[in-house]
Enzyme design. Sequence first.
Site, PDB file in Angstrom:
ATOM      1  N   ARG B 159       0.821  -1.216   0.000  1.00  0.00           N
ATOM      2  CA  ARG B 159       0.000   0.000   0.000  1.00  0.00           C
ATOM      3  C   ARG B 159       0.852   1.262   0.000  1.00  0.00           C
ATOM      4  NH1 ARG B 159      -3.900  -2.953  -1.847  1.00  0.00           N
ATOM      5  NH2 ARG B 159      -4.587  -4.552  -0.408  1.00  0.00           N
ATOM      6  N   GLU B 285      -5.798 -12.139   8.582  1.00  0.00           N
ATOM      7  CA  GLU B 285      -5.496 -12.249   7.152  1.00  0.00           C
ATOM      8  C   GLU B 285      -4.351 -13.229   6.883  1.00  0.00           C
ATOM      9  OE1 GLU B 285      -4.995  -8.153   5.992  1.00  0.00           O
ATOM     10  OE2 GLU B 285      -7.148  -7.871   5.769  1.00  0.00           O
ATOM     11  N   LYS B 359      -7.557  -0.176  14.770  1.00  0.00           N
ATOM     12  CA  LYS B 359      -7.886   0.695  13.633  1.00  0.00           C
ATOM     13  C   LYS B 359      -9.040   1.614  14.020  1.00  0.00           C
ATOM     14  CE  LYS B 359      -6.171  -2.204   9.940  1.00  0.00           C
ATOM     15  NZ  LYS B 359      -6.072  -2.418   8.506  1.00  0.00           N
ATOM     16  N   ASP B 364     -11.764  -1.082   7.610  1.00  0.00           N
ATOM     17  CA  ASP B 364     -10.357  -1.007   7.217  1.00  0.00           C
ATOM     18  C   ASP B 364     -10.064   0.308   6.492  1.00  0.00           C
ATOM     19  OD1 ASP B 364      -7.731  -1.703   6.687  1.00  0.00           O
ATOM     20  OD2 ASP B 364      -8.226  -2.815   4.873  1.00  0.00           O
ATOM     21  N   GLU B 392      -4.420   4.274   0.846  1.00  0.00           N
ATOM     22  CA  GLU B 392      -4.875   3.014   0.255  1.00  0.00           C
ATOM     23  C   GLU B 392      -6.261   3.140  -0.382  1.00  0.00           C
ATOM     24  OE1 GLU B 392      -4.846  -0.282   2.946  1.00  0.00           O
ATOM     25  OE2 GLU B 392      -5.817  -1.648   1.527  1.00  0.00           O
ATOM     26  N   TRP B 533     -14.185 -11.538   2.059  1.00  0.00           N
ATOM     27  CA  TRP B 533     -13.621 -10.546   2.981  1.00  0.00           C
ATOM     28  C   TRP B 533     -14.641  -9.926   3.921  1.00  0.00           C
ATOM     29  CZ3 TRP B 533      -8.416 -10.416   3.291  1.00  0.00           C
ATOM     30  CH2 TRP B 533      -7.711 -10.993   2.220  1.00  0.00           C
TER      31      TRP B 533
END
Lengths: 671, 671
Positions: B159, B285, B359, B364, B392, B533
Amino acid sequence: MGSHAYKICEYDCWFQAWGTPDISPSLAGMLSNLRIEEKGEIIERAAAELRRGLARGFGISAGSKARDQETLVGTIEHLNTALGLSLPSQKPEGFVLQVTDTRIIVAGQDPRGALYGVYRLLFLLRLGKITAGTHIAEAPATSYRIINHWDNLDGTVERGYAGKSLFYQDNRIKYDPRRIEDYARLLASIGINRISINNANVRGAAKGLITEAYLPEVAKLASIFRPFGIRLILSINFASPCVLGDLAAADPLDPAVASWWKEQTDLIYRAIPDLAGFMVKADSEFEPGPFQYGRTHAEGANMLAAALRPHNGEVFWRCFVYNCAQDWRDHSVDRAKAAYDHFMPLDGGFDENVILQIKFGPYDFQVREPVSPLFGALLKTRHIMELQITQEYTGHQIDLCYLPWLWEDIMSFDTARGPASRVRELMGRSIEGLAGVGNVGLDQNWTGHPLAQANLYGYGRLAWDPGLSSEVIAHEWSVLTFGDTEVAETIKKILLASYPIYEKYNAPFGICFMVNPGIHYGPSPEGYEFSKWGTYHRADRRSIGIDRTPAGTGYTEQYAPQKAAVFRDPACCPENLILFFHRLPYDYRMKNGETLLQNIYNTHFEGYDEVKAMIDTWMGLKGNLDEGIYASVLSRMERQLENAGEWRDVINTYFRRKTGIPDAKGRVISG
Amino acid sequence: MGSHAYKICEYDCWFQAWGTPDISPSLAGMLSNLRIEEKGEIIERAAAELRRGLARGFGISAGSKARDQETLVGTIEHLNTALGLSLPSQKPEGFVLQVTDTRIIVAGQDPRGALYGVYRLLFLLRLGKITAGTHIAEAPATSYRIINHWDNLDGTVERGYAGKSLFYQDNRIKYDPRRIEDYARLLASIGINRISINNANVRGAAKGLITEAYLPEVAKLASIFRPFGIRLILSINFASPCVLGDLAAADPLDPAVASWWKEQTDLIYRAIPDLAGFMVKADSEFEPGPFQYGRTHAEGANMLAAALRPHNGEVFWRCFVYNCAQDWRDHSVDRAKAAYDHFMPLDGGFDENVILQIKFGPYDFQVREPVSPLFGALLKTRHIMELQITQEYTGHQIDLCYLPWLWEDIMSFDTARGPASRVRELMGRSIEGLAGVGNVGLDQNWTGHPLAQANLYGYGRLAWDPGLSSEVIAHEWSVLTFGDTEVAETIKKILLASYPIYEKYNAPFGICFMVNPGIHYGPSPEGYEFSKWGTYHRADRRSIGIDRTPAGTGYTEQYAPQKAAVFRDPACCPENLILFFHRLPYDYRMKNGETLLQNIYNTHFEGYDEVKAMIDTWMGLKGNLDEGIYASVLSRMERQLENAGEWRDVINTYFRRKTGIPDAKGRVISG
């Protein structure tokens, strides 16, 4: 049968794969005494292949003591002259195969013909088709029977699903010579006579393949294929004069460019005097080409042809030219029209040693698309048809998808231009052969999925004889591989069922490209919908499809009038292509009386259920074939089932959400 | 101004970027005479930085001859003792900055405070805010002001949109030490005090970074950052005992595993005694973690904490834990709930030197998502907030997107748990700081897009003072970079407008993730719709969005009752998040009286038009700033316009097709 090794895993050839068939004592007697008197690389290879094949596949040691029973291998001319026979002349690469009570004759029109005759003998022995009285005279229908490798010099294979490259590693030519010889045997046995060894996208180190840095190694590779009657083709980068030379441009009409190519070609032919030629992907998907100098593809190809002509080399010029930076908003541009629009006006403008290589359909190896309108229409330009053996859009050699099923449909396609206008009838006439994108890599069983071997086998057989049915091919391959058993019969049925099953759970009715972008595996209904690649379905809440009739993009009019009339009318258009040619409402009635939408639902439920049934059938074979093959296929089938479930549910959910209409049969579709 | 070099392109710091501001003779006199009497790496660096900054940014040569005007730099304790001053004590890392008619005092609570004071002096000189009588006392609101590098050892940056890694190449630590020093200066000047130097996904060679193969080089890197008050953090792979050691498992409760980590940690600290600790992405992940041994994240983190404790090291344990192999058909699973569900039950179970890194939102780093419900709720566990400075999902440093605009919203978010419950009020209390994923690479201007520097600048300033408005930050950065000019004022306005513009043409109203999979740039309305996802919007012909109220997934109930009540009710829910929390019909009436659908159309048309207007504004600056910066920004803005056009048309077409409803204002939407 568990005691037999799975010989294909040992890099061996189809006809030696499995078990030892019964051979009558009289045949065995003749086969035990092999006579060959001619000299020459290929003819000697033919005899050696017969010896090897008999030893490994049939346990017969073919000596050469004179006896009253014998097998003769040679060219027709030699055998007629030396032995006073009167074998009839054949077409190039053809052969005569005769069996009497005391003698088997394998006589080629030329050494390659003898080699093909030997393999045919071995195949037929295995198929139980050789008896006293057998008399076969055969020649390939087409002269160009090509495998294209999309191998990169770093060892990766573009769209390869059977491991890394056979030829390259770390930007070097690096291979196991024994493996390459086995590969050459595999190909020659089905009649392949040319192989391009590097990706049509010539990037990175591959650009240098035609230079002295690589040519000595290319020449060594060529020498392994040569005794098997296989000539190499090199993919070249049109911008080479700039990339490798110090020219500022690659304009094909610039004498300096032509002269650069001439010198470079002379250099290449010093290393490989029998190179078949160059393959060129120009002005396509970011590759350089004549367009950037305002020149036509004929001008580009002819310039290369001139350099190749003194060496009897040919240019294989790909017609995969379209706008890959299209604006999806512009409904007037239709990628399907591109190849015809680009190349039809150039018909007659290409030199004698230029051969256009045209993908079978107007898109790109989709599960179902029409046959390109260029076939039958190009009359003054040499051309071949490109097929894809590697399963880019057909399941990555995870899903089982027996491609000869599709190819038989292609061969049956009637271009409706003049008499004998079916594709299979044009093969060997206007269509001079096939180029197939290979499906082989370093995986020990060649093709990743063991049953995907049938696609390579079928490709070679069809290039040789376009009249073969997919059922005959499936039968041949299954018996050659598994012996003449119940297992082979079951596997034949599984193969034959596999394409329709895959098609059922894939993008419906010729709509194409509902795949995940880039990887081209798994469903993504709008994956290409807003892209620059020119592949759209424009589904909305009421309708789906592209109107390609004169009321729409007019693509139908690229076909012969009679054909155009069929495609133009939804009532006549084959239903498996109906969404390729028409934009239809979801409540459009299909021939079975159900709506288009209900048919989409039905086929997707059925496709999944049929994968399940196929697995049950496969599991019924347990214990009756090699455990390794059994398990390998089963594990792939289980992944296929998962994949089919994704396809079923994603496609059905996509349309369910768009239309608001549930399944008429009450089956569950996720909201 | 064209005569001035663009110093940021020469790796220099913000406050020396552009032009030479006027400094009064009396200030210049004081600044010309620098006194520093303390010894120590950081305090000496502070003095050196002042000298360097004055010389390069202001043309002042700061000698150290005793005169009646002077500038003192030191720690408060030393200056009070040695010079009989009575400067008041500050919080750690704080400083006092006093200006009288004859003397400037920069006094740090500790050496780092003095360094920060020096940079503040330079900033304020440039901002024209230093006069006789200036008296400032400041300390950072938070102790943890961290930059995370997602750099891989092969030199790529996950990213990253500003070139290759500053630190690595070809699996080696390889850098320009001058560049690293400049980078350390850039970070220290905005108060950054820790930096993780390798990707949280610790793969390939990076797994060995904590071994003797790399530690000597890591130590050298640490020694460049150290004088700037910046400590390194290493990302570690939880499976290291298996990967690097010879243990069969990495079970955190296995004494052999704990002992392996203790020894390895001791080894690491022998090389870098002031290492700040380890960052860990576990069970996330596809990274390994304690789950695979049936252990909790507390058990995993505490095991590492025990190894770090003797060295005053800390574990930065990421909370980005969710099911990334979700079934899209299963409407009961909600990825947004994962972090809270995983970590809230563990509150109080983590050791003192474990810091959870959370986060800012439950997904995300989306363009618009709510603040994670963990903030304000976690009471017995140390934690920091993770932001993403690299763009990103916000345009890859091609599109201009001034992130402090979003961060100000985050800081203003009221968790509604107890008094003073806004995020900015929790900063320095329950939230001990920020970790930001960096946006810097080898590009000469640091950040690819020249104006993306403002995001890094703003990140540091906010970590220091969460009360700063995004406008103040934009003003500071613009003036520091372009001087106190009309140009700076215009650029400030452009920055402040950029986030709302980007948000307008992106996924609408908090729906998130309508991006191209993998690359996360450009629109793909259903790109993640059928993926594993866990990020869905489930748009159908009537409605769109996920019901996250108790009638749906119940995510709203992870918030404090007062907050949950707001999110639960579409009429109260902030409209920029309304599709995150609610599934609504397209004809839902928004506060402006227009339908949801019409609002989607409106914002997307407006977003594009506003990019156009921004470009006009930028073009008005031509000739008034460095031609290189002008052209670089302009070319990116032109790409942004194209991108905004794609977003506008793809999103609007997507909904037009789904709903069949045209734009009420008659603007063109492609069919």
